[in-house]
Design a protein around this motif. Structure first.
Motif, PDB file in Angstrom:
ATOM      1  N   GLU B  98      -2.291  -4.528  -0.692  1.00 43.90           N
ATOM      2  CA  GLU B  98      -1.100  -3.851  -0.172  1.00 43.90           C
ATOM      3  C   GLU B  98      -0.424  -2.988  -1.215  1.00 43.90           C
ATOM      4  N   LYS B 130      -5.101 -10.180   3.037  1.00 42.27           N
ATOM      5  CA  LYS B 130      -4.214  -9.159   2.487  1.00 42.27           C
ATOM      6  C   LYS B 130      -3.348  -9.730   1.392  1.00 42.27           C
ATOM      7  N   GLY B 131      -3.035  -8.884   0.477  1.00 44.11           N
ATOM      8  CA  GLY B 131      -2.181  -9.324  -0.611  1.00 44.11           C
ATOM      9  C   GLY B 131      -2.300  -8.370  -1.782  1.00 44.11           C
ATOM     10  N   THR B 132      -2.418  -8.925  -2.971  1.00 50.03           N
ATOM     11  CA  THR B 132      -2.504  -8.106  -4.171  1.00 50.03           C
ATOM     12  C   THR B 132      -3.843  -8.357  -4.856  1.00 50.03           C
TER      13      THR B 132
END
Lengths: 138, 138
Positions: B98, B130-132
């Motif tokens: 993201e 999803k995330g980093t």
DNA sequence: GTTTATGCAAATTCTTTGCAATACT
DNA sequence: AGTATTGCAAAGAATTTGCATAAAC
């Protein structure tokens, strides 16, 4: 859940309980499958599209709702069961029927844990199955 | 894979090897992560957007490529490893960062089999995290 | 000669933002 | 008074289609 309880819930989740937010929340609590902006626009008429959008945007940021992409052209929204997106109780797969377009929550299908390399920081998960649903198979 | 081999591959998959299709195929074989229409438009310039779109549409219908939704505003495309979407070798999860917007194939993460009620007919699967990503965490 | 593929332009669809007016604290 | 919310209108972003031309069979 009555009006007052919804207000309390919203406050607990960190958002001010405005009339629109309460109505959106109530609607989301009443549906059985994820809905998109157009669905909400009909259900909440005459509330404005942009206002609904902003409520959803806020709810998503506050982890009150999940945003789901099923390959249809629009985002779908549903209440989180659990504030913690990582908790097992808040993860379930979805089934998107390519015939009728319905998106179904597969609440009862247990999702096995999947381990990512630990340097990935997971915030959300989307498990999507696509094909033909039981109703459309006949 | 050279030009002639790509032609043969396309024919084997049931599409006529037109110039545009060969170029799109070649490009998809050269990328390391799923790409969207805009990416391809740049890579394949001056090929027309609509032409690329129609090639992708055809490839998707012929199960030559996967269409992936990662929550960004655009569809991403990648070659199927295996013609059979159900085969284990053609299923892998993706990670959408993201922060940087990159979509990564998690080829090495084994996906445990998930059984749906048998009256669901599954044609495709999308597992999205999803995330980093590691690069953006620093 | 008929079908198929391509490029250009425009339509469509859905999301998102600007801004003025209203309501809340 | 000052901040937050709302509605209307319009902008933006991406996909999809119509149609005329060109290529393939």
């Amino acid at each position: 859940m009555n009006h007052t309880e919804i207000e309390k819930t919203l406050i607990a989740k960190g958002v001010r309980p405005t009339p629109n937010r309460i109505l959106v929340m109530k609607e989301l609590m009443g549906v059985t499958r994820p809905v998109n902006l157009a669905d909400l626009e009909v259900a909440l008429a005459p509330m404005d599209k942009a206002s609904i959008f902003r409520v959803l945007d806020l709810f998503a940021r506050q982890d009150i709702i999940h945003v789901i992409e099923d390959g249809s052209r629009s985002f779908k929204y549903e209440l989180c069961h659990n504030r913690d997106h990582h908790s097992a109780s808040d993860q379930h797969a979805h089934f998107y029927c390519e015939k009728c377009g319905k998106l179904t929550c597969l609440d009862d299908i247990p999702l096995p844990p999947i381990d990512l390399p630990r340097n990935y920081e997971v915030r959300a998960v989307n498990f999507m199955f696509k094909g033909t649903c039981p109703e459309c198979r006949d």
